[in-house]
Design a protein around this motif. Sequence first.
Motif, PDB file in Angstrom:
ATOM      1  N   ALA A 254       0.981  -0.908   0.170  1.00 43.98           N
ATOM      2  CA  ALA A 254      -0.247  -0.190   0.174  1.00 43.98           C
ATOM      3  C   ALA A 254       0.755   1.136  -0.312  1.00 43.98           C
ATOM      4  O   ALA A 254       1.709   1.146   0.558  1.00 43.98           O
ATOM      5  CB  ALA A 254      -0.926   0.371   1.628  1.00 43.98           C
TER       6      ALA A 254
ATOM      7  N   GLU B 247       0.365   5.520   0.333  1.00 46.82           N
ATOM      8  CA  GLU B 247      -0.833   6.043   1.321  1.00 46.82           C
ATOM      9  C   GLU B 247       0.032   7.641  -0.132  1.00 46.82           C
ATOM     10  O   GLU B 247       0.735   7.726   0.068  1.00 46.82           O
ATOM     11  CB  GLU B 247      -1.248   6.694   2.396  1.00 46.82           C
TER      12      GLU B 247
ATOM     13  N   GLY C  85      -4.626   8.708 -11.257  1.00 46.46           N
ATOM     14  CA  GLY C  85      -5.615   7.486 -11.360  1.00 46.46           C
ATOM     15  C   GLY C  85      -5.245   6.264 -12.252  1.00 46.46           C
ATOM     16  O   GLY C  85      -6.103   5.719 -11.847  1.00 46.46           O
TER      17      GLY C  85
ATOM     18  N   ASP D 196      -5.097   0.570  -7.738  1.00 49.08           N
ATOM     19  CA  ASP D 196      -5.443   0.395  -7.316  1.00 49.08           C
ATOM     20  C   ASP D 196      -5.054   0.217  -5.548  1.00 49.08           C
ATOM     21  O   ASP D 196      -5.505   0.218  -4.574  1.00 49.08           O
ATOM     22  CB  ASP D 196      -6.014  -1.423  -7.624  1.00 49.08           C
TER      23      ASP D 196
ATOM     24  N   VAL E 224      -2.938   2.629  -4.368  1.00 51.16           N
ATOM     25  CA  VAL E 224      -2.484   3.905  -3.340  1.00 51.16           C
ATOM     26  C   VAL E 224      -3.936   4.396  -4.049  1.00 51.16           C
ATOM     27  O   VAL E 224      -4.579   4.089  -4.320  1.00 51.16           O
ATOM     28  CB  VAL E 224      -2.241   4.124  -4.855  1.00 51.16           C
ATOM     29  N   SER E 225      -3.779   5.154  -2.565  1.00 51.39           N
ATOM     30  CA  SER E 225      -5.297   5.612  -2.100  1.00 51.39           C
ATOM     31  C   SER E 225      -4.625   7.051  -1.540  1.00 51.39           C
ATOM     32  O   SER E 225      -3.678   7.363  -0.925  1.00 51.39           O
ATOM     33  CB  SER E 225      -5.408   5.123  -0.415  1.00 51.39           C
ATOM     34  N   TRP E 226      -5.707   7.608  -1.201  1.00 58.27           N
ATOM     35  CA  TRP E 226      -5.260   9.324  -0.933  1.00 58.27           C
ATOM     36  C   TRP E 226      -6.306   9.801   0.433  1.00 58.27           C
ATOM     37  O   TRP E 226      -6.906   9.515   1.073  1.00 58.27           O
ATOM     38  CB  TRP E 226      -6.158  10.531  -2.349  1.00 58.27           C
ATOM     39  N   GLN E 227      -5.313  10.682   1.756  1.00 61.59           N
ATOM     40  CA  GLN E 227      -5.437  11.179   2.830  1.00 61.59           C
ATOM     41  C   GLN E 227      -4.853  12.899   2.537  1.00 61.59           C
ATOM     42  O   GLN E 227      -3.764  13.937   1.971  1.00 61.59           O
ATOM     43  CB  GLN E 227      -3.996  10.474   3.346  1.00 61.59           C
TER      44      GLN E 227
END
Length: 598
Positions: free
Chosen positions: A377, A379, A391, A397, A399-402
């Motif tokens: 993962a 972030e 994106g 998939d 990678v997430s945004w905070q």
Amino acid sequence: MNLTSSEKCQAAEKLIQKGRFEDAGFLLDQVLESHPGNTSALIAKSALQLKAGHVAEAKQLLQVAYQVTPDDPVILTNMANLALFENRVPDALEHLQTVVGQSPEHLPAKLLLGQIHLQRGDLGDARTWLRRAAALGPEDPDVLVALASLALAHQNITEAAALLDKALECAPDHERVLSTLAQVRALTGDFDAAATLAAKAHLEAPQDPDVAVTLARVYLASGALGEAQKLMERFKLRFPDFAPVVLCAAEVSIARGKIAEALADTARWLRNAPKESGRVAGFLKVLKKAGAWQQLLDLSDKLSPELAGSGPVQSLREEALHALGRSREGWASWAARRKLPEKSPEPPLLVGLPPRTPLLDQLVLMRFVNAWAAEGAVELIGHTPVADVWGRIAAGDAVSWQSRADRQVELPADLAARTVLYASEKAAFAPYMTPDPERRALWDGALPQDGRPRVGVFWDARAPGLLIDHLREVFDDVPVHAISLQFDDSRHQLRAWPAAFDAGKVLENTGDLVNLIDCLDLVVGPDGLPLHIAGGLGKSGIALLQENHEWYWAGQQARSNWYPSIDRIVSPVGPDWSAGKNALREILAQRVQDPKVR
């Protein structure tokens, strides 16, 4: 009834604000003739001499005032301003620290401290001092302008515009408000409004060198190179040692292709004080703009440890190493300067995108985020105008945004440096973008289907960049489909090229460029979003560059080091693109004859 000395000084200050310098000087001379120790007249006369470019005379007047009242905060602040004019930053800081220690309510000193830190790139310190200044004068136009400049340094154009609109309500004819608002309008592409505002500021303060520099930069951004040159030539004669004028004049000369002239002028300026860190960094920036990367590196290697160790110099040296193809050395220097852990990154990772991260740097460095996201993962913290492109990375998939971090983040450049230095297998290039299958299929069906190559094209909106006419003249002779990838206001220039297919009018967002470009056989243009996307997809491309290209376009001959699928055509710096056009024409002709040729 005769005017008192105080009344004459007040009248003179109003005349100075209106640009009536001769009338102001006449009144001040009357005061000093009868009262040679009048500090108000000495300060005002000094400011007048400084605006006229008479630095020695301004300094002499301030010294007289200082001898009369050495603790006067106004005199000390003006002495700091004069020291800045001569690039003596340590002296300026010393004067200002004395003022804020003795007179903590003196707003101009705190404002100037904030402006100095802002110019040096110390944004944290700049914010601290500017907030203190704002607490003393929340509607002071100079404070609002400085806060707007801080917002611009963080690439927050909306906040900057709001602050300047407020300042304009308080002082509709304030030259610094007008000139800074002109910069904002230029950044948003409204060059007509920018030129109008900058010209009005120049009329309000026709002898102010900072305002003249702003006007020249607006001329440059709008492609009016001749107007920028004429303005800077006038101010160079009057302010031959004032850093903003010298550096802006050099930038104008470089844009016109007058490299030798720019380097000679700035070298003379540097020789006046070769040990001043500000001058050294300024000269290195001119070398960068001229594409003189080897000279930049050679000079930085000869500097004293104190000068070589400054942040701006180290940053420029690292750029030169990258641009010369010595990226491993560049990353090693960055890692040492940032005191990064001497080991490979280990997911899960927390990567921050600072507001000042250049847009195209993000596209170059996102390949390292993609490489590690395949292992675990990642972030991302921050905001970016190319979130749609992020994106489309292959391992998206993971990678997430905070919005905020609960622990220490590393920068994309930190991740790149540690990957190159300690995980070479992850640093090897592999395509890292992927299209959306459904949207790609729609694009593929919408594009020409007759078998001729589909070539994506884009261009710069204004000189000295690569213009639409440069490309049209080449493509008129080649049997291909020119697919315009232009997606901003410069799309209207396609009226001059009716044969080009206007794909920009139906692009959904910047991420949709990934889907479109994946359908093309080739992408051609200057440094910009489409070429980086082509490189990230592993699609063929031709980058039309000049010798002052950014660090990530380093390469061996025609091949790009960063994007193996992109070839480079590198021309001399300036508005003349004829060499690049001729080379492009030959390459396109060869590729049409044999698509396997590269």
